[in-house]
Each structure stands twice: as C-alpha cells, then as structure tokens.
Motif scaffolding. Sequence first.
Motif, PDB file in Angstrom:
ATOM      1  N   ARG A  13       0.827  -1.214   0.000  1.00  0.00           N
ATOM      2  CA  ARG A  13       0.000   0.000   0.000  1.00  0.00           C
ATOM      3  C   ARG A  13       0.858   1.259   0.000  1.00  0.00           C
ATOM      4  NH1 ARG A  13      -2.388  -0.645   4.749  1.00  0.00           N
ATOM      5  NH2 ARG A  13      -0.956   0.752   5.833  1.00  0.00           N
ATOM      6  N   GLU A  14       1.878   1.291   0.843  1.00  0.00           N
ATOM      7  CA  GLU A  14       2.687   2.504   1.015  1.00  0.00           C
ATOM      8  C   GLU A  14       3.788   2.615  -0.023  1.00  0.00           C
ATOM      9  OE1 GLU A  14       1.914   4.815   3.086  1.00  0.00           O
ATOM     10  OE2 GLU A  14       0.371   3.729   4.190  1.00  0.00           O
ATOM     11  N   GLY A  15       4.230   1.476  -0.585  1.00  0.00           N
ATOM     12  CA  GLY A  15       5.344   1.516  -1.530  1.00  0.00           C
ATOM     13  C   GLY A  15       6.636   1.982  -0.893  1.00  0.00           C
ATOM     14  N   HIS A  16       6.768   1.754   0.421  1.00  0.00           N
ATOM     15  CA  HIS A  16       7.930   2.271   1.156  1.00  0.00           C
ATOM     16  C   HIS A  16       7.975   1.547   2.500  1.00  0.00           C
ATOM     17  CE1 HIS A  16      10.371   5.153   3.468  1.00  0.00           C
ATOM     18  NE2 HIS A  16      10.843   5.565   2.285  1.00  0.00           N
ATOM     19  N   PHE A  17       9.143   0.966   2.844  1.00  0.00           N
ATOM     20  CA  PHE A  17       9.243   0.196   4.084  1.00  0.00           C
ATOM     21  C   PHE A  17       9.091   1.081   5.313  1.00  0.00           C
ATOM     22  CE2 PHE A  17      11.173  -2.878   1.204  1.00  0.00           C
ATOM     23  CZ  PHE A  17      10.671  -4.075   1.691  1.00  0.00           C
ATOM     24  N   GLY A  18       9.690   2.269   5.295  1.00  0.00           N
ATOM     25  CA  GLY A  18       9.602   3.143   6.457  1.00  0.00           C
ATOM     26  C   GLY A  18       8.183   3.594   6.735  1.00  0.00           C
ATOM     27  N   ARG A  19       7.470   4.035   5.680  1.00  0.00           N
ATOM     28  CA  ARG A  19       6.085   4.482   5.873  1.00  0.00           C
ATOM     29  C   ARG A  19       5.182   3.328   6.287  1.00  0.00           C
ATOM     30  NH1 ARG A  19       7.170   7.515   1.115  1.00  0.00           N
ATOM     31  NH2 ARG A  19       5.994   6.008  -0.144  1.00  0.00           N
ATOM     32  N   ALA A  20       5.437   2.132   5.735  1.00  0.00           N
ATOM     33  CA  ALA A  20       4.631   0.966   6.109  1.00  0.00           C
ATOM     34  C   ALA A  20       4.829   0.632   7.587  1.00  0.00           C
ATOM     35  CB  ALA A  20       5.004  -0.224   5.237  1.00  0.00           C
ATOM     36  N   ALA A  21       6.079   0.669   8.030  1.00  0.00           N
ATOM     37  CA  ALA A  21       6.348   0.382   9.444  1.00  0.00           C
ATOM     38  C   ALA A  21       5.672   1.405  10.347  1.00  0.00           C
ATOM     39  CB  ALA A  21       7.863   0.365   9.687  1.00  0.00           C
ATOM     40  N   GLU A  22       5.756   2.678   9.940  1.00  0.00           N
ATOM     41  CA  GLU A  22       5.123   3.738  10.734  1.00  0.00           C
ATOM     42  C   GLU A  22       3.608   3.544  10.803  1.00  0.00           C
ATOM     43  OE1 GLU A  22       4.900   8.648  10.821  1.00  0.00           O
ATOM     44  OE2 GLU A  22       6.078   7.590   9.296  1.00  0.00           O
ATOM     45  N   SER A  23       2.991   3.146   9.691  1.00  0.00           N
ATOM     46  CA  SER A  23       1.543   2.950   9.684  1.00  0.00           C
ATOM     47  C   SER A  23       1.111   1.810  10.595  1.00  0.00           C
ATOM     48  CB  SER A  23       1.048   2.692   8.256  1.00  0.00           C
ATOM     49  OG  SER A  23       1.419   1.389   7.811  1.00  0.00           O
ATOM     50  N   PHE A  48      10.630  -7.004  -4.695  1.00  0.00           N
ATOM     51  CA  PHE A  48      11.944  -6.622  -5.196  1.00  0.00           C
ATOM     52  C   PHE A  48      12.513  -5.561  -4.256  1.00  0.00           C
ATOM     53  CE2 PHE A  48       9.900  -7.709  -9.385  1.00  0.00           C
ATOM     54  CZ  PHE A  48      10.708  -8.806  -9.668  1.00  0.00           C
ATOM     55  N   ARG A  49      13.721  -5.765  -3.785  1.00  0.00           N
ATOM     56  CA  ARG A  49      14.301  -4.760  -2.902  1.00  0.00           C
ATOM     57  C   ARG A  49      15.828  -4.802  -2.976  1.00  0.00           C
ATOM     58  NH1 ARG A  49      11.757  -8.594   0.065  1.00  0.00           N
ATOM     59  NH2 ARG A  49      12.957  -9.835   1.556  1.00  0.00           N
ATOM     60  N   GLY A  50      16.397  -3.638  -2.898  1.00  0.00           N
ATOM     61  CA  GLY A  50      17.830  -3.469  -2.772  1.00  0.00           C
ATOM     62  C   GLY A  50      18.029  -2.557  -1.592  1.00  0.00           C
ATOM     63  N   HIS A  51      18.399  -1.306  -1.891  1.00  0.00           N
ATOM     64  CA  HIS A  51      18.481  -0.312  -0.812  1.00  0.00           C
ATOM     65  C   HIS A  51      17.102   0.238  -0.468  1.00  0.00           C
ATOM     66  CE1 HIS A  51      22.799  -0.385  -0.761  1.00  0.00           C
ATOM     67  NE2 HIS A  51      22.865  -0.119  -2.060  1.00  0.00           N
ATOM     68  N   ARG A  52      16.123  -0.001  -1.351  1.00  0.00           N
ATOM     69  CA  ARG A  52      14.775   0.527  -1.115  1.00  0.00           C
ATOM     70  C   ARG A  52      13.742  -0.412  -1.744  1.00  0.00           C
ATOM     71  NH1 ARG A  52      15.429   6.105  -4.231  1.00  0.00           N
ATOM     72  NH2 ARG A  52      17.330   5.991  -2.985  1.00  0.00           N
ATOM     73  N   TYR A  53      12.472  -0.121  -1.510  1.00  0.00           N
ATOM     74  CA  TYR A  53      11.372  -0.907  -2.066  1.00  0.00           C
ATOM     75  C   TYR A  53      11.391  -0.818  -3.591  1.00  0.00           C
ATOM     76  CZ  TYR A  53       6.486  -2.071  -3.192  1.00  0.00           C
ATOM     77  OH  TYR A  53       5.349  -2.626  -3.726  1.00  0.00           O
ATOM     78  N   GLY A  54      11.303  -1.970  -4.257  1.00  0.00           N
ATOM     79  CA  GLY A  54      11.365  -2.001  -5.710  1.00  0.00           C
ATOM     80  C   GLY A  54      10.120  -2.541  -6.368  1.00  0.00           C
ATOM     81  N   GLY A  55       9.012  -2.645  -5.614  1.00  0.00           N
ATOM     82  CA  GLY A  55       7.771  -3.169  -6.185  1.00  0.00           C
ATOM     83  C   GLY A  55       7.578  -4.643  -5.874  1.00  0.00           C
ATOM     84  N   LEU A  56       6.403  -5.144  -6.236  1.00  0.00           N
ATOM     85  CA  LEU A  56       6.079  -6.550  -5.997  1.00  0.00           C
ATOM     86  C   LEU A  56       6.569  -7.423  -7.145  1.00  0.00           C
ATOM     87  CD1 LEU A  56       2.395  -6.323  -4.672  1.00  0.00           C
ATOM     88  CD2 LEU A  56       4.525  -6.272  -3.355  1.00  0.00           C
TER      89      LEU A  56
END
Length: 285
Positions: A13-23, A48-56
Amino acid sequence: MIHKLEMFIAVAREGHFGRAAESLGITQPTLSTGIKQLEEMLGVQLIFRGHRYGGLTPEGQRALIWARQLVGDARAFRQEMRTARHGLTGHVRLAVIPTALTWAAALSARFSQVHPNLEFTILSRTSAEILTMLENLEIDAGISYLDNEPLGRVTTVPIYAERYTLVCRSDHALADRDRLAWADLAGCRLCLLTPDMQNRRIINQNFMEAGVEPEARVESNSTVVLVAHVLQGDWVTILPADMARFLSAGTDLRIVALQEQRAAPSVGLVAPYREPHTLVTRGPW
C-alpha cells in the motif's frame, strides 16, 4: 501468519518500508524481518528490494490478492466472535463522498443508537479513493455512487438517489424560480467540486446533455468552500438537495430544484464482498 500478511499489505500500500512500518506502529527492522519470514514460509520472493522498495514480484502481486482476502476474513471473524460474546463493539472506519457526508452522520447516529459501544471514524474521500481504501483494508465500508462508474467485486446497499439543486443568494436573478432547467444555468458563475470528484463528472454530463459548457470559476474538494463563495458574491453552486439544505440553514441563500434529465444517481454503502456478510453490511442502514 495474519500479522505478517498485514505487514505485506502495508508495504504494498505505502510503496515504502519506512512508511509501512510507521503505519503499523512497528520499527522498520521488525517489518523487514516479518516480510522475510513470510517469504520463507511461502517459498517465494514477494518484493523486489535493494536499498529501497522495488515493487512486488509477479508472485507478490498474486499473493497480495490472497493476503487481502485472508486478512479481511480474519478481521471479520474476530469481530463476529467479539460480537457473539460482548455485542457489537469496536471501531468502524467509513470513507464517504463529500456530497453524502450529511447522510453518513445520520446513518452513524442511527447505528450508534442500536450499538452504543461502537466508535466511528468518517473520512471525506473521492469515489476512486474509497475503492482503493477498501481494497487496501484501510476502511470497513464506504458511502459512494453505485451505478455511474465500475465498482468491482463489492457488496452494495442502496441508501438514496442524488437529486440536484441550485444554491444561490436571494438577490440572484434565478433565486425566485420554482424550478430550473440545466440550460438555464448557461453563463452563470459556477462554484463546483473538482474534476476528480464523481459528482463533478455527473454534473458535467448533465450540462453536456443540455448543450451547455459550464463556467466553473471556483473549484474545490469541499462543499463548505463552495457555499462560502456563494455567500460572498455572485457565484452559484450545484449540490444534492440534502447537502444544500444543511449548508444553507440559517443563511439568506435560496435553493432551487433542477429538472431531472437523466436517472438520479444511486448512492449507498459499499463494502468488500464477503460471505457471510459482515455486521457492517447487515446493519440498520
């Protein structure tokens, strides 16, 4: 398992690990660990992930459909069991199109009379946002248009038909008319909802069928802003009858009915399709 699926849904939903964790109210390392454990349990890479979220991944896109269904069913199951023991309690989250907010207040008040231990959060959103929020399990139900644009696989409960009125100042040239045709509004200085609102698209269709190009001098996603402009000058706005009465109460504004030239749009409750039906869709709407 369900908790890890909720983590996965939040990341998608958030497309971002940090925002998802915060939610979710957890740390990002906890979230990342939960996603990795879920992938190990399922035997596939979901993200898909490297240094950041890369999509499903393709597997993640398929898993997301199941995750939403399983988490939704688990929440409904927990609510049913709590209700069987304690009566209907908890928090109902509703997203509502702006023109239906007065109806949302009336319906939540009626629901609260039957189930006094319920709490409500009511948000104003576009019809498209409501469907997205339902899909992402961010709300329990919405109040939106039922028959003007595709809804997908949802449960619907009709509530009312939206009938339109002109709202103007008492000194406006159209204020003393009993009823107006849409063509009568040609040349008026209009305040209308923004084009992303389905209400605006419906109003534009009415104008188009009347052969009129509306002159929207002010656009807003708030019906309050529209009526405030009408009070300040020579603007007019178009609102459903119930909302027009509510916002015009105690003012010197006039409400004039508009002739119907197409079927009145149906507005109602929209909820994720689920069998058996949840208590929200079985409620006293």
